[in-house]
Structure formats: structure tokens, C-alpha cells
Design an enzyme around this catalytic site. Structure first.
Site, PDB file in Angstrom:
ATOM      1  N   ASN A   8       0.868  -1.177   0.000  1.00  0.00           N
ATOM      2  CA  ASN A   8       0.000   0.000   0.000  1.00  0.00           C
ATOM      3  C   ASN A   8       0.909   1.232   0.000  1.00  0.00           C
ATOM      4  O   ASN A   8       1.489   1.567   1.025  1.00  0.00           O
ATOM      5  CB  ASN A   8      -0.902  -0.029   1.249  1.00  0.00           C
ATOM      6  CG  ASN A   8      -1.754   1.227   1.359  1.00  0.00           C
ATOM      7  OD1 ASN A   8      -1.826   2.024   0.426  1.00  0.00           O
ATOM      8  ND2 ASN A   8      -2.395   1.397   2.511  1.00  0.00           N
ATOM      9  N   TRP A   9       1.008   1.851  -1.150  1.00  0.00           N
ATOM     10  CA  TRP A   9       1.945   2.978  -1.284  1.00  0.00           C
ATOM     11  C   TRP A   9       1.402   4.268  -0.667  1.00  0.00           C
ATOM     12  O   TRP A   9       2.116   5.270  -0.616  1.00  0.00           O
ATOM     13  CB  TRP A   9       2.282   3.219  -2.760  1.00  0.00           C
ATOM     14  CG  TRP A   9       3.169   2.168  -3.365  1.00  0.00           C
ATOM     15  CD1 TRP A   9       3.748   1.099  -2.725  1.00  0.00           C
ATOM     16  CD2 TRP A   9       3.610   2.091  -4.731  1.00  0.00           C
ATOM     17  NE1 TRP A   9       4.503   0.366  -3.600  1.00  0.00           N
ATOM     18  CE2 TRP A   9       4.440   0.955  -4.850  1.00  0.00           C
ATOM     19  CE3 TRP A   9       3.380   2.861  -5.864  1.00  0.00           C
ATOM     20  CZ2 TRP A   9       5.040   0.579  -6.049  1.00  0.00           C
ATOM     21  CZ3 TRP A   9       3.972   2.499  -7.065  1.00  0.00           C
ATOM     22  CH2 TRP A   9       4.797   1.368  -7.155  1.00  0.00           C
ATOM     23  N   LYS A  10       0.144   4.274  -0.273  1.00  0.00           N
ATOM     24  CA  LYS A  10      -0.482   5.476   0.311  1.00  0.00           C
ATOM     25  C   LYS A  10      -0.244   6.680  -0.611  1.00  0.00           C
ATOM     26  O   LYS A  10      -0.314   6.514  -1.830  1.00  0.00           O
ATOM     27  CB  LYS A  10       0.025   5.684   1.739  1.00  0.00           C
ATOM     28  CG  LYS A  10      -0.148   4.405   2.584  1.00  0.00           C
ATOM     29  CD  LYS A  10       0.089   4.593   4.034  1.00  0.00           C
ATOM     30  CE  LYS A  10      -0.105   3.260   4.752  1.00  0.00           C
ATOM     31  NZ  LYS A  10       0.019   3.372   6.188  1.00  0.00           N
ATOM     32  N   HIS A 111      -9.359   1.490   5.026  1.00  0.00           N
ATOM     33  CA  HIS A 111      -8.079   1.649   5.723  1.00  0.00           C
ATOM     34  C   HIS A 111      -8.277   2.598   6.900  1.00  0.00           C
ATOM     35  O   HIS A 111      -9.080   3.534   6.817  1.00  0.00           O
ATOM     36  CB  HIS A 111      -7.029   2.191   4.750  1.00  0.00           C
ATOM     37  CG  HIS A 111      -5.643   2.113   5.314  1.00  0.00           C
ATOM     38  ND1 HIS A 111      -5.177   3.021   6.225  1.00  0.00           N
ATOM     39  CD2 HIS A 111      -4.656   1.202   5.133  1.00  0.00           C
ATOM     40  CE1 HIS A 111      -3.945   2.682   6.576  1.00  0.00           C
ATOM     41  NE2 HIS A 111      -3.600   1.580   5.920  1.00  0.00           N
ATOM     42  N   GLU A 113      -6.643   4.976   7.892  1.00  0.00           N
ATOM     43  CA  GLU A 113      -6.433   6.393   7.547  1.00  0.00           C
ATOM     44  C   GLU A 113      -7.670   6.971   6.866  1.00  0.00           C
ATOM     45  O   GLU A 113      -7.984   8.156   7.025  1.00  0.00           O
ATOM     46  CB  GLU A 113      -5.178   6.530   6.668  1.00  0.00           C
ATOM     47  CG  GLU A 113      -3.918   6.297   7.500  1.00  0.00           C
ATOM     48  CD  GLU A 113      -2.771   5.617   6.767  1.00  0.00           C
ATOM     49  OE1 GLU A 113      -2.784   5.581   5.527  1.00  0.00           O
ATOM     50  OE2 GLU A 113      -1.857   5.122   7.461  1.00  0.00           O
ATOM     51  N   GLU A 193      -5.260  -4.659  10.702  1.00  0.00           N
ATOM     52  CA  GLU A 193      -4.192  -3.677  10.910  1.00  0.00           C
ATOM     53  C   GLU A 193      -4.474  -2.896  12.193  1.00  0.00           C
ATOM     54  O   GLU A 193      -5.291  -1.945  12.168  1.00  0.00           O
ATOM     55  CB  GLU A 193      -4.141  -2.676   9.742  1.00  0.00           C
ATOM     56  CG  GLU A 193      -3.833  -3.298   8.403  1.00  0.00           C
ATOM     57  CD  GLU A 193      -3.279  -2.254   7.419  1.00  0.00           C
ATOM     58  OE1 GLU A 193      -2.155  -2.442   6.970  1.00  0.00           O
ATOM     59  OE2 GLU A 193      -3.971  -1.264   7.135  1.00  0.00           O
ATOM     60  N   GLY A 199       2.934   2.302  10.879  1.00  0.00           N
ATOM     61  CA  GLY A 199       3.975   3.328  10.749  1.00  0.00           C
ATOM     62  C   GLY A 199       4.678   3.682  12.045  1.00  0.00           C
ATOM     63  O   GLY A 199       5.364   4.706  12.119  1.00  0.00           O
ATOM     64  N   SER A 237       3.615  -2.056  10.451  1.00  0.00           N
ATOM     65  CA  SER A 237       5.057  -2.151  10.708  1.00  0.00           C
ATOM     66  C   SER A 237       5.665  -3.508  10.336  1.00  0.00           C
ATOM     67  O   SER A 237       6.596  -3.983  10.992  1.00  0.00           O
ATOM     68  CB  SER A 237       5.376  -1.797  12.169  1.00  0.00           C
ATOM     69  OG  SER A 237       5.034  -0.445  12.424  1.00  0.00           O
ATOM     70  N   GLY A 258       2.982  -1.097   4.305  1.00  0.00           N
ATOM     71  CA  GLY A 258       3.044   0.324   3.954  1.00  0.00           C
ATOM     72  C   GLY A 258       4.475   0.730   3.635  1.00  0.00           C
ATOM     73  O   GLY A 258       4.979   0.497   2.541  1.00  0.00           O
ATOM     74  N   GLY A 259       5.165   1.311   4.617  1.00  0.00           N
ATOM     75  CA  GLY A 259       6.507   1.872   4.419  1.00  0.00           C
ATOM     76  C   GLY A 259       7.480   0.934   3.723  1.00  0.00           C
ATOM     77  O   GLY A 259       8.197   1.354   2.800  1.00  0.00           O
TER      78      GLY A 259
HETATM   79  P1  13P Z   1       3.243   0.383   7.674  1.00  0.00           P
HETATM   80  O1  13P Z   1       3.715  -0.932   7.094  1.00  0.00           O
HETATM   81  O2  13P Z   1       4.009   1.560   7.195  1.00  0.00           O
HETATM   82  O3  13P Z   1       3.145   0.300   9.172  1.00  0.00           O
HETATM   83  O4  13P Z   1       1.748   0.627   7.144  1.00  0.00           O
HETATM   84  C1  13P Z   1       0.833  -0.415   7.231  1.00  0.00           C
HETATM   85  C2  13P Z   1      -0.366  -0.037   6.471  1.00  0.00           C
HETATM   86  O5  13P Z   1      -1.086   0.882   6.838  1.00  0.00           O
HETATM   87  C3  13P Z   1      -0.644  -0.769   5.245  1.00  0.00           C
HETATM   88  O6  13P Z   1      -1.943  -0.520   4.782  1.00  0.00           O
END
Ligand code: 13P
Length: 275
Positions: A8-10, A111, A113, A193, A199, A237, A258-259
Site C-alpha cells: 500500500n503505497w499510500k 483503511h 487512515e 491492521e 507506521g 510495521s 506500507g513503508g
Molecule cells: P506500515 O507498514 O508503514 O506500518 O503501514 C501499514 C499499512 O497501513 C498498510 O496498509
């Protein structure tokens, strides 16, 4: 069960050029990984397959999906409009039809967010799930508790409330018209999640995640007797160092990353852990 690792590149990367570089690095590394796997495969030692998927931001969807066309990696949107599966006067929205036309075969939904910054409720998510199914998009539905809810030991209560949307979906005409045994289960993935793990570098223990996944699978099974086991991913994470420990659990079917999905090396290392 096939494993899934989804990036997920956000709202990243910043430019078309960086997107092109990242997707090229991932495709190249994945091709090398596939060659290595097929060289080491024997009939007694088949590597478990791991389906990879990338979710770029909407503006980069067409470019990424075109680049992925000749690879085994799927492309997903990060969200779709709740208001219409097709077209309409909804400024700023992208519909399920539009993201499918841009090359997505899946969409992430709910998500944390989106829940936090866009007040997405179960009602909105139900509308989005219906739009996704109408346009034959798979949906990766994200659920998870906040730090305060975790501290209050309310994880199960929170995810049960969030999973009600799947129960409501099963009562919709679109879901009723689908073959529960196959089609719906193939078009729905749950991603657990915990919000506090996203993050932050903080992760729940593998046994905590496994217990929650077991509960999610049991809840989903209780919604419809014909519904087969649904894929449940962990996100929050996940990185190249801890992926092995999550992959060792039989109830963690993959990762939503994510990251660490913004670097080909770490993304592919996570894929390797689940392969
Ligand atoms: P991180 O891997 O950066 O913690 O993000 C997880 C995430 O929100 C994937 O959708």
C-alpha cells in the site's frame, strides 16, 4: 492457502519518475525471484506461491498497471467512490468502474487512515463494497483497533463491529447473486491492521495476531455456512526483519505493507518470507 503480500503505497511517491523507478525495481526483483524459485522447485519441494499486489495512488494507477501487465503482480486502487460504481457528479471521487478501467483488479477499502481522516463508517463501506463487487473488483477490507481500544482490551469488540459490514454485504442482492462457495471468497480479503502498529515500528506479538486472525476467520464462517475460509492478512510495521515470524503462523495468510513496500528490496524480502 495462497499467501498474499500487498504494498500500500499510500500518498507516495511524489513524482511519476519515482513511481516508474519503484515499479521497475519491484518487477525486476520479482522476475529474478520467480526464476530462482522455479530453479529450486522440485515435485517434492514446491515453493508456496505468494501473490503480490501493488496499490499506488489513483493518479499513478494507469502507469503502474500498464507496467505490471506482463508480470504476475496485480494492481489495486486504495479506495473507490461510495456514491456510484460508474459515473456521476461526485467531485474528487474515482469510481470502481474508473479504477477497473485504469487497470486495477482490486481495491483497498476501510483503511484506518480513511476511517480517521474521511470518517468512513460501516454504512459508507457497505456502499463501497457493493460498488466494488458490481464492477468485479476484489476488495481488501481493513479492520483494526486504536491504541486506546487495545489498552482497554476491546480489540475483539471493535473488529466484530467492523466485520458487521461483511454480514450486511452478504444480505445484499449482489452478494446473494454470487456463488458464495467460490466467487465471493475469491473477491474478499480481510486485512487486520491495529491502528497503533501502523507506521510506528510497534507490533503486536505473533500469538496476539494469530488469536485475532483465528477469531476473524471464525466470525466470518459464522456469517454464512457456505462461505469458505477467507484470506486474512496482517498489516502494521511489517518489515524484512519481522516478516518471517508472522509468516510462520498458519493463520496469517500474508501482509499488507506500507513503508516497507516503498523499497523493492524490503518488499521482496517480505514476499520471500511468505513464499
Ligand atoms: P506500515 O507498514 O508503514 O506500518 O503501514 C501499514 C499499512 O497501513 C498498510 O496498509
Amino acid at each position: 492457502m495462497q499467501a498474499w503480500v500487498i504494498g500500500n503505497w499510500k500518498q507516495n511517491p511524489a513524482t511519476k519518475r519515482e513511481v516508474e523507478t519503484l515499479v521497475t525495481e519491484i518487477v525486476t526483483a520479482n522476475n529474478e525471484r520467480s526464476v530462482n524459485n522455479s530453479n529450486t522447485d522440485s515435485s517434492h519441494d514446491k515453493a508456496k506461491t505468494c501473490q503480490l499486489m501493488l496499490a499506488p495512488s489513483c493518479i499513478h494507477l494507469s502507469a503502474v498497471s500498464s507496467r505490471l501487465q506482463d508480470s504476475s503482480i496485480l494492481c489495486a486502487a486504495q479506495d473507490i467512490s461510495a456514491h456510484s460504481a460508474t459515473v456521476g457528479a461526485y467531485t474528487g471521487d474515482c469510481s470502481a468502474q474508473q479504477v477497473a478501467d485504469a487497470g486495477a483488479t482490486w481495491t483497498i477499502l476501510g483503511h484506518s487512515e480513511r476511517r480517521q481522516y474521511h470518517q468512513e463508517s460501516n454504512e459508507i463501506l457497505l456502499a463501497k463494497l457493493v460498488c466494488a463487487l458490481e464492477q468485479k473488483l476484489g476488495a481488501v477490507l481493513c479492520i483494526g483497533e486504536t491504541q486506546a481500544q487495545y489498552d482497554a482490551r476491546d480489540t475483539i469488540k471493535v473488529i466484530d463491529e467492523q466485520l458487521q459490514v461483511v454480514k450486511q454485504l452478504l444480505a445484499q442482492p449482489i452478494a446473494k447473486s454470487m456463488d458464495l462457495d467460490h466467487t465471493l471468497a475469491e473477491q474478499l480479503i480481510i486485512a487486520y491492521e491495529p491502528v497503533w502498529a501502523i507506521g510506528t515500528g510497534k507490533v503486536p506479538t505473533v500469538s496476539e495476531v494469530s488469536a485475532t486472525h483465528k477469531h476473524i476467520k471464525e466470525q466470518l464462517a459464522s456469517f454464512a455456512s457456505k462461505l469458505p475460509a477467507i484470506t486474512v492478512l496482517y498489516g502494521g510495521s511489517v518489515n524484512a526483519d519481522n516478516a518471517d515470524s508472522f509468516a510462520a503462523s498458519p493463520v496469517i495468510d500474508g501482509a499488507l505493507v506500507g513503508g516497507a513496500s516503498l523499497k523493492a528490496e524490503s518488499f521482496l524480502a517480505i514476499a520471500k518470507a511468505f513464499s
